[in-house]
Scaffold this active site. Structure first.
Site, PDB file in Angstrom:
ATOM      1  N   HIS A  51       0.825  -1.190   0.000  1.00 14.06           N
ATOM      2  CA  HIS A  51       0.000   0.000   0.000  1.00 14.06           C
ATOM      3  C   HIS A  51       0.870   1.254   0.000  1.00 14.06           C
ATOM      4  O   HIS A  51       2.080   1.189   0.234  1.00 14.06           O
ATOM      5  CB  HIS A  51      -0.933  -0.009   1.205  1.00 14.06           C
ATOM      6  CG  HIS A  51      -2.015  -1.037   1.126  1.00 14.06           C
ATOM      7  ND1 HIS A  51      -3.022  -1.151   2.046  1.00 14.06           N
ATOM      8  CD2 HIS A  51      -2.258  -2.016   0.201  1.00 14.06           C
ATOM      9  CE1 HIS A  51      -3.840  -2.143   1.721  1.00 14.06           C
ATOM     10  NE2 HIS A  51      -3.389  -2.682   0.602  1.00 14.06           N
ATOM     11  N   GLU A  53       1.188   3.668   2.072  1.00  9.41           N
ATOM     12  CA  GLU A  53       1.875   3.960   3.330  1.00  9.41           C
ATOM     13  C   GLU A  53       3.185   3.177   3.450  1.00  9.41           C
ATOM     14  O   GLU A  53       4.179   3.694   3.984  1.00  9.41           O
ATOM     15  CB  GLU A  53       0.966   3.625   4.512  1.00  9.41           C
ATOM     16  CG  GLU A  53      -0.331   4.412   4.534  1.00  9.41           C
ATOM     17  CD  GLU A  53      -1.488   3.701   3.878  1.00  9.41           C
ATOM     18  OE1 GLU A  53      -2.608   3.781   4.401  1.00  9.41           O
ATOM     19  OE2 GLU A  53      -1.270   3.062   2.814  1.00  9.41           O
ATOM     20  N   CYS A  76      -5.600   1.078   6.520  1.00  6.06           N
ATOM     21  CA  CYS A  76      -6.333  -0.140   6.879  1.00  6.06           C
ATOM     22  C   CYS A  76      -5.817  -0.711   8.191  1.00  6.06           C
ATOM     23  O   CYS A  76      -4.647  -0.557   8.554  1.00  6.06           O
ATOM     24  CB  CYS A  76      -6.210  -1.184   5.770  1.00  6.06           C
ATOM     25  SG  CYS A  76      -4.525  -1.765   5.467  1.00  6.06           S
ATOM     26  N   ALA A 155     -18.092   8.865 -29.745  1.00  5.55           N
ATOM     27  CA  ALA A 155     -17.355   9.727 -30.677  1.00  5.55           C
ATOM     28  C   ALA A 155     -18.323  10.143 -31.763  1.00  5.55           C
ATOM     29  O   ALA A 155     -18.963   9.295 -32.382  1.00  5.55           O
ATOM     30  CB  ALA A 155     -16.166   8.968 -31.274  1.00  5.55           C
ATOM     31  N   ARG A 185     -10.416   3.303 -21.815  1.00  3.68           N
ATOM     32  CA  ARG A 185     -10.731   1.876 -21.781  1.00  3.68           C
ATOM     33  C   ARG A 185      -9.837   1.154 -20.776  1.00  3.68           C
ATOM     34  O   ARG A 185     -10.298   0.329 -19.981  1.00  3.68           O
ATOM     35  CB  ARG A 185     -10.554   1.288 -23.180  1.00  3.68           C
ATOM     36  CG  ARG A 185     -11.109  -0.099 -23.368  1.00  3.68           C
ATOM     37  CD  ARG A 185     -10.885  -0.577 -24.792  1.00  3.68           C
ATOM     38  NE  ARG A 185     -11.802   0.044 -25.746  1.00  3.68           N
ATOM     39  CZ  ARG A 185     -11.748  -0.140 -27.062  1.00  3.68           C
ATOM     40  NH1 ARG A 185     -10.795  -0.910 -27.578  1.00  3.68           N
ATOM     41  NH2 ARG A 185     -12.619   0.449 -27.858  1.00  3.68           N
ATOM     42  N   ASP A 201     -19.316  -3.089 -36.434  1.00  2.00           N
ATOM     43  CA  ASP A 201     -17.941  -2.573 -36.376  1.00  2.00           C
ATOM     44  C   ASP A 201     -16.885  -3.652 -36.197  1.00  2.00           C
ATOM     45  O   ASP A 201     -15.700  -3.378 -36.382  1.00  2.00           O
ATOM     46  CB  ASP A 201     -17.812  -1.563 -35.231  1.00  2.00           C
ATOM     47  CG  ASP A 201     -18.666  -0.327 -35.444  1.00  2.00           C
ATOM     48  OD1 ASP A 201     -19.117  -0.116 -36.592  1.00  2.00           O
ATOM     49  OD2 ASP A 201     -18.883   0.420 -34.472  1.00  2.00           O
ATOM     50  N   LEU A 205     -12.128  -4.400 -28.889  1.00  2.00           N
ATOM     51  CA  LEU A 205     -12.295  -3.824 -27.558  1.00  2.00           C
ATOM     52  C   LEU A 205     -11.082  -4.043 -26.676  1.00  2.00           C
ATOM     53  O   LEU A 205     -11.185  -4.125 -25.445  1.00  2.00           O
ATOM     54  CB  LEU A 205     -13.559  -4.384 -26.871  1.00  2.00           C
ATOM     55  CG  LEU A 205     -14.885  -4.135 -27.602  1.00  2.00           C
ATOM     56  CD1 LEU A 205     -16.038  -4.727 -26.802  1.00  2.00           C
ATOM     57  CD2 LEU A 205     -15.116  -2.647 -27.837  1.00  2.00           C
ATOM     58  N   ARG A 208      -4.832  -0.876 -27.205  1.00  2.00           N
ATOM     59  CA  ARG A 208      -3.739  -1.015 -28.167  1.00  2.00           C
ATOM     60  C   ARG A 208      -2.855   0.228 -28.299  1.00  2.00           C
ATOM     61  O   ARG A 208      -1.660   0.110 -28.450  1.00  2.00           O
ATOM     62  CB  ARG A 208      -4.306  -1.363 -29.553  1.00  2.00           C
ATOM     63  CG  ARG A 208      -5.099  -2.655 -29.591  1.00  2.00           C
ATOM     64  CD  ARG A 208      -5.580  -3.003 -30.993  1.00  2.00           C
ATOM     65  NE  ARG A 208      -6.470  -2.005 -31.555  1.00  2.00           N
ATOM     66  CZ  ARG A 208      -7.756  -1.913 -31.272  1.00  2.00           C
ATOM     67  NH1 ARG A 208      -8.300  -2.730 -30.388  1.00  2.00           N
ATOM     68  NH2 ARG A 208      -8.502  -0.982 -31.849  1.00  2.00           N
ATOM     69  N   SER A 222     -29.070 -10.168 -26.470  1.00  2.00           N
ATOM     70  CA  SER A 222     -30.210 -10.930 -25.966  1.00  2.00           C
ATOM     71  C   SER A 222     -30.472 -12.220 -26.726  1.00  2.00           C
ATOM     72  O   SER A 222     -30.888 -13.224 -26.144  1.00  2.00           O
ATOM     73  CB  SER A 222     -31.469 -10.053 -25.982  1.00  2.00           C
ATOM     74  OG  SER A 222     -31.757  -9.615 -27.296  1.00  2.00           O
TER      75      SER A 222
END
Length: 366
Positions: A51, A53, A76, A155, A185, A201, A205, A208, A222
């Site tokens: 962490h 700290e 913590c 976009a 992303r 498209d 995803l 890169r 669905s």
């Protein structure tokens, strides 16, 4: 600016360096000050690692004794992936701890500050609480509600089109804007698109154009129409989650499973998949943030379901025109301007030749 605010601001800048690498942990920065001199500082670099700290204590060494620690989140006091930070702070002889905000995690939430006080360390809440909360908005939301923070990204052209009437959308924005979109992303735990975007498209995803991890990739589909030769399934990444409903033909679901997809059968909603239920299940999987990238039906459903927390709209200096050209938000829309979704904490700036407008969705309680 007071001395405490000065050091806390420095700690917040350090914490931000962990952006996109600490989830499901929060981003935390720490600065150790002796007199008016920084003797140690650090930030939480990655989940499972030391962490903030601990990094600061290692840098300070013996100079930590009698010093003050400024930290962006309450230390913590419980055993997690790493030992309690409170024990390390008291062992190092830290005299005073100033935290910007309490940790909402029930395992912490005031217990860290109490443990410090019981060990003889002066513990107090300091400045920049709101800035500290904003830095870890996703962590706070997920911890308090179990749901991920949802960001809506689009976009578009200057006249609000995300593609031409024929469906061409590559590329509306310039290279720098696309690079920034990949940075967004990488900063989220998951990215969500509708099956229409997958078919039209054929996106991967993945991350890169910048350094960073590829998030969990999720498709609202669905009827299980995702093609088995989709780049989502052939990319060398963690298999995507395809969220289907009971209406999906069994053979299509089986083909997706055989192609490597993880399939979730969800309840039905206004856009096919019940996106509220999907967010709940993603939250149960410790997904703290979701970037919704398309298309218009998914965007409209998320907004109408009050699931969107933040927006990122990239606007290109182009005019496309045409009634048939799609916009970033479909659906019925609002009848009255008073019912339109408004932004707060809005930011606008140039990204190459394009403009990025971002902000948080203002709710009636704000």
């Amino acid at each position: 600016m007071s001395g405490a605010a000065r050091w806390m601001k420095r700690a917040l800048r350090l914490a931000a360096r962990g952006h996109g690498r600490t989830s499901p942990n929060p981003m935390v920065g720490a600065v150790i000050v002796a007199g008016d001199r920084v003797v140690g500082e650090g930030y939480h670099r990655e989940v499972g690692g030391p962490h903030a700290e601990i990094w600061a204590l290692q840098e300070a060494g013996g100079e930590a004794r009698g010093a003050t620690l400024y930290v962006t989140l309450e230390p913590c006091a419980h055993e997690g992936r790493t030992p309690p930070c409170v024990d390390a702070l008291t062992a190092a002889g830290i005299d005073r701890v100033v935290a910007a905000v309490l940790d909402p995690n029930p395992q912490v939430n005031g217990k860290g500050m109490k443990a410090l006080e019981e060990a003889g360390v002066r513990a107090e809440l300091g400045p920049l609480e709101e800035e500290a909360r904003q830095l870890n908005t996703a962590y706070f939301k997920h911890t308090l509600t179990g749901l991920p923070l949802v960001s809506l990204k689009a976009a578009m052209s200057l006249d609000g089109k995300i593609a031409t009437a024929s469906g061409e959308s590559r590329w509306i924005t310039g290279e720098r804007a696309r690079r920034e979109a990949h940075r967004l992303r990488a900063a989220h735990d998951a990215v969500l698109v509708g099956v229409g975007t997958v078919i039209a498209d054929r996106p991967r995803l993945t991350v890169r154009h910048v350094r960073g991890r590829t998030p969990l990739r999720v498709v609202a589909d669905s009827e299980a129409r995702t093609p088995t030769d989709s780049p989502l399934l052939t990319a060398d990444e963690m298999p995507p989650i395809i969220a289907v409903t009971e209406a999906a033909p069994r053979e299509r679901v089986d083909r997706l499973k055989s192609a490597g997809a993880e399939t979730w059968v969800m309840s039905s909603g206004s856009c096919g998949v019940d996106l509220g239920a999907l967010m709940q299940r993603l939250g149960e999987r410790q997904v703290q943030s979701v970037l919704a990238e398309g298309g218009g039906t998914v965007a409209a459903t998320l907004l109408e379901s009050d699931l969107v927390d933040r927006v990122y709209f990239f606007i290109a200096p182009k005019l496309i025109g045409g009634k048939a050209a799609p916009s970033p938000v479909d659906g019925a829309g609002v009848d009255k301007l008073a019912d339109a979704w408004r932004l707060k904490r809005m930011r606008a700036g140039r990204i190459g030749e394009d403009i990025l407008i971002s902000g948080d969705i203002a709710r009636q309680s704000d």
